[in-house]
Design a protein around this motif. Sequence first.
Motif, PDB file in Angstrom:
ATOM      1  N   VAL A   2      10.006  -8.950  -7.198  1.00  0.00           N
ATOM      2  CA  VAL A   2       9.708  -8.051  -6.092  1.00  0.00           C
ATOM      3  C   VAL A   2       9.829  -6.604  -6.559  1.00  0.00           C
ATOM      4  CG1 VAL A   2      10.394  -7.328  -3.790  1.00  0.00           C
ATOM      5  CG2 VAL A   2      10.569  -9.731  -4.432  1.00  0.00           C
ATOM      6  N   GLU A   3       8.832  -5.798  -6.226  1.00  0.00           N
ATOM      7  CA  GLU A   3       8.856  -4.391  -6.607  1.00  0.00           C
ATOM      8  C   GLU A   3       9.350  -3.540  -5.446  1.00  0.00           C
ATOM      9  OE1 GLU A   3       8.436  -3.240  -9.506  1.00  0.00           O
ATOM     10  OE2 GLU A   3       7.631  -5.002 -10.504  1.00  0.00           O
ATOM     11  N   CYS A 219      19.338  -1.820 -21.902  1.00  0.00           N
ATOM     12  CA  CYS A 219      18.626  -2.208 -20.677  1.00  0.00           C
ATOM     13  C   CYS A 219      17.325  -2.928 -20.995  1.00  0.00           C
ATOM     14  CB  CYS A 219      18.344  -0.977 -19.819  1.00  0.00           C
ATOM     15  SG  CYS A 219      19.807  -0.230 -19.076  1.00  0.00           S
ATOM     16  N   ARG A 220      16.607  -2.430 -21.987  1.00  0.00           N
ATOM     17  CA  ARG A 220      15.348  -3.079 -22.366  1.00  0.00           C
ATOM     18  C   ARG A 220      15.590  -4.501 -22.854  1.00  0.00           C
ATOM     19  NH1 ARG A 220      13.465  -3.625 -27.184  1.00  0.00           N
ATOM     20  NH2 ARG A 220      14.746  -1.929 -28.034  1.00  0.00           N
ATOM     21  N   LEU A 221      16.594  -4.684 -23.697  1.00  0.00           N
ATOM     22  CA  LEU A 221      16.919  -6.004 -24.217  1.00  0.00           C
ATOM     23  C   LEU A 221      17.364  -6.950 -23.098  1.00  0.00           C
ATOM     24  CD1 LEU A 221      18.853  -4.860 -27.408  1.00  0.00           C
ATOM     25  CD2 LEU A 221      16.698  -6.144 -27.411  1.00  0.00           C
ATOM     26  N   ARG A 228      13.771 -11.439 -14.347  1.00  0.00           N
ATOM     27  CA  ARG A 228      13.839 -11.219 -12.898  1.00  0.00           C
ATOM     28  C   ARG A 228      14.459  -9.852 -12.585  1.00  0.00           C
ATOM     29  NH1 ARG A 228      16.157 -15.508  -8.861  1.00  0.00           N
ATOM     30  NH2 ARG A 228      15.125 -13.995  -7.492  1.00  0.00           N
ATOM     31  N   ILE A 229      15.251  -9.320 -13.502  1.00  0.00           N
ATOM     32  CA  ILE A 229      15.921  -8.039 -13.261  1.00  0.00           C
ATOM     33  C   ILE A 229      14.895  -6.913 -13.357  1.00  0.00           C
ATOM     34  CG2 ILE A 229      17.699  -6.429 -14.042  1.00  0.00           C
ATOM     35  CD1 ILE A 229      19.248  -8.813 -15.171  1.00  0.00           C
ATOM     36  N   SER A 230      14.673  -6.229 -12.247  1.00  0.00           N
ATOM     37  CA  SER A 230      13.688  -5.139 -12.227  1.00  0.00           C
ATOM     38  C   SER A 230      14.339  -3.759 -12.290  1.00  0.00           C
ATOM     39  CB  SER A 230      12.814  -5.235 -10.976  1.00  0.00           C
ATOM     40  OG  SER A 230      13.587  -5.128  -9.799  1.00  0.00           O
ATOM     41  N   VAL A 231      15.625  -3.679 -11.906  1.00  0.00           N
ATOM     42  CA  VAL A 231      16.327  -2.401 -11.906  1.00  0.00           C
ATOM     43  C   VAL A 231      17.733  -2.589 -12.457  1.00  0.00           C
ATOM     44  CG1 VAL A 231      17.148  -0.455 -10.507  1.00  0.00           C
ATOM     45  CG2 VAL A 231      15.069  -1.667  -9.838  1.00  0.00           C
ATOM     46  N   VAL A 243      19.542   4.951 -14.613  1.00  0.00           N
ATOM     47  CA  VAL A 243      18.782   3.864 -14.010  1.00  0.00           C
ATOM     48  C   VAL A 243      17.623   3.502 -14.930  1.00  0.00           C
ATOM     49  CG1 VAL A 243      17.300   5.422 -12.664  1.00  0.00           C
ATOM     50  CG2 VAL A 243      17.643   3.064 -11.895  1.00  0.00           C
ATOM     51  N   TYR A 244      17.340   2.204 -15.006  1.00  0.00           N
ATOM     52  CA  TYR A 244      16.247   1.691 -15.835  1.00  0.00           C
ATOM     53  C   TYR A 244      15.333   0.866 -14.942  1.00  0.00           C
ATOM     54  CZ  TYR A 244      13.929  -0.714 -19.769  1.00  0.00           C
ATOM     55  OH  TYR A 244      13.015  -1.214 -20.676  1.00  0.00           O
ATOM     56  N   HIS A 245      14.033   1.211 -14.918  1.00  0.00           N
ATOM     57  CA  HIS A 245      13.079   0.537 -14.045  1.00  0.00           C
ATOM     58  C   HIS A 245      11.685   0.641 -14.648  1.00  0.00           C
ATOM     59  CE1 HIS A 245      11.072  -0.891 -10.496  1.00  0.00           C
ATOM     60  NE2 HIS A 245      10.533   0.278 -10.187  1.00  0.00           N
ATOM     61  N   LYS A 246      11.022  -0.491 -14.780  1.00  0.00           N
ATOM     62  CA  LYS A 246       9.668  -0.533 -15.335  1.00  0.00           C
ATOM     63  C   LYS A 246       9.584   0.117 -16.715  1.00  0.00           C
ATOM     64  CE  LYS A 246       7.109  -0.697 -10.962  1.00  0.00           C
ATOM     65  NZ  LYS A 246       6.089  -0.027 -10.114  1.00  0.00           N
ATOM     66  N   GLY A 247      10.603  -0.122 -17.531  1.00  0.00           N
ATOM     67  CA  GLY A 247      10.612   0.405 -18.888  1.00  0.00           C
ATOM     68  C   GLY A 247      10.988   1.866 -19.004  1.00  0.00           C
ATOM     69  N   ILE A 248      11.318   2.511 -17.889  1.00  0.00           N
ATOM     70  CA  ILE A 248      11.665   3.938 -17.896  1.00  0.00           C
ATOM     71  C   ILE A 248      13.166   4.102 -17.663  1.00  0.00           C
ATOM     72  CG2 ILE A 248      11.312   6.171 -16.761  1.00  0.00           C
ATOM     73  CD1 ILE A 248       8.518   5.154 -15.966  1.00  0.00           C
ATOM     74  N   TYR A 249      13.799   4.863 -18.527  1.00  0.00           N
ATOM     75  CA  TYR A 249      15.233   5.130 -18.443  1.00  0.00           C
ATOM     76  C   TYR A 249      15.441   6.578 -18.007  1.00  0.00           C
ATOM     77  CZ  TYR A 249      20.077   5.752 -20.101  1.00  0.00           C
ATOM     78  OH  TYR A 249      21.422   6.019 -20.201  1.00  0.00           O
ATOM     79  N   GLU A 250      16.190   6.771 -16.930  1.00  0.00           N
ATOM     80  CA  GLU A 250      16.458   8.107 -16.408  1.00  0.00           C
ATOM     81  C   GLU A 250      17.958   8.301 -16.201  1.00  0.00           C
ATOM     82  OE1 GLU A 250      13.790   9.396 -13.119  1.00  0.00           O
ATOM     83  OE2 GLU A 250      13.088   7.318 -13.199  1.00  0.00           O
ATOM     84  N   GLU A 251      18.398   9.531 -16.299  1.00  0.00           N
ATOM     85  CA  GLU A 251      19.798   9.854 -16.050  1.00  0.00           C
ATOM     86  C   GLU A 251      19.908  10.877 -14.933  1.00  0.00           C
ATOM     87  OE1 GLU A 251      21.921  10.942 -19.568  1.00  0.00           O
ATOM     88  OE2 GLU A 251      21.862   8.890 -20.359  1.00  0.00           O
ATOM     89  N   ALA A 252      21.003  10.775 -14.167  1.00  0.00           N
ATOM     90  CA  ALA A 252      21.281  11.728 -13.087  1.00  0.00           C
ATOM     91  C   ALA A 252      22.652  12.333 -13.322  1.00  0.00           C
ATOM     92  CB  ALA A 252      21.240  11.029 -11.734  1.00  0.00           C
TER      93      ALA A 252
END
Length: 327
Positions: A2-3, A219-221, A228-231, A243-252
Amino acid sequence: MVEWSENVEKEIRKPIKVLTFGEALFDIIKGSAHLGGAPLNLAAHIAKLGAKPAVITAVGKDELGKILLTRAEAMGIDTSYILVDEKRPTGTVTVELKAEGIPIFTINEGVAWDAITLGEKEFKALSEEEWDVFCFGTLAQRTEKNREALGRLLSEIRSKHFFYDINLRTGFYKKEWILSSLEHTTILKMNKEEADELSNMISEIAHACKLSCSYEAFCRLLTEKYPRISVICITKGPEGAAVYHKGIYEEAETTPVEVADTVGAGDAFSAGFLYTCLSGYGVSKAVSIATILGSYVASKPGSVPEYSKELIEKLKAEGLDLSKIKD
């Protein structure tokens, strides 16, 4: 898989339905009793933001159990699935605060939430509902009865997302419980110490990260092994979160605060993240909101402090619709 919906304007505004499973207890901090347990804390915060949470847990037929039920209802939590155990007492945890408000927990065993024994009536009612997210952790899996109940819930309930907060407590987790939980997970949350522990626990990832491994690579590995893990969310204390989602890693990043105690800060983060995403804002905005809320709770004593006007205004300034927020 689920997206997340990321279209706020077109999203139909229905109450967000959240179901949590696990421990509900009182944290004893500096001689004062505070409602606690990650599933209850998360439900309390997400109710304050305007969602409709229900908690699956158990309390004793004692004064603490009565207080917990009364307070949970007052906070807007559906207590229909909080069982009353006539033999076991309501759970308590003694919390000793170390440097920078870091808690050391003494978790009592043989308490009510160690035996969350749902009947067929409860399972049927839960499976007939449609939930936006089902939330669970590791600690409540310390008993066979709870693992059986959780396993059935994961198989039978209808939920768009399955949120697993690893939330490791020394002496109360096993590798097989964690790996089994990951098989059902769509959104995973952990702190940086738990990320390191999980990295070492999974042989393929431990081998790949033997020399050096960034959180992004981890996260990628992990998502390759558990598709099933999307986030994935990783909280890093005063360093903020990732946060890692759809191959993109971001920091806050986070604004430094004077820490009172960090009890419940991670649960506030989870609530802020889930509420923001389920409201249609997407993961980038969600991790920013979650970091603000987690830092605020760390700056206050107890796991579910009142929200200040300054906090509410800060969240609104981030663009979050808080028209349903509970004072």
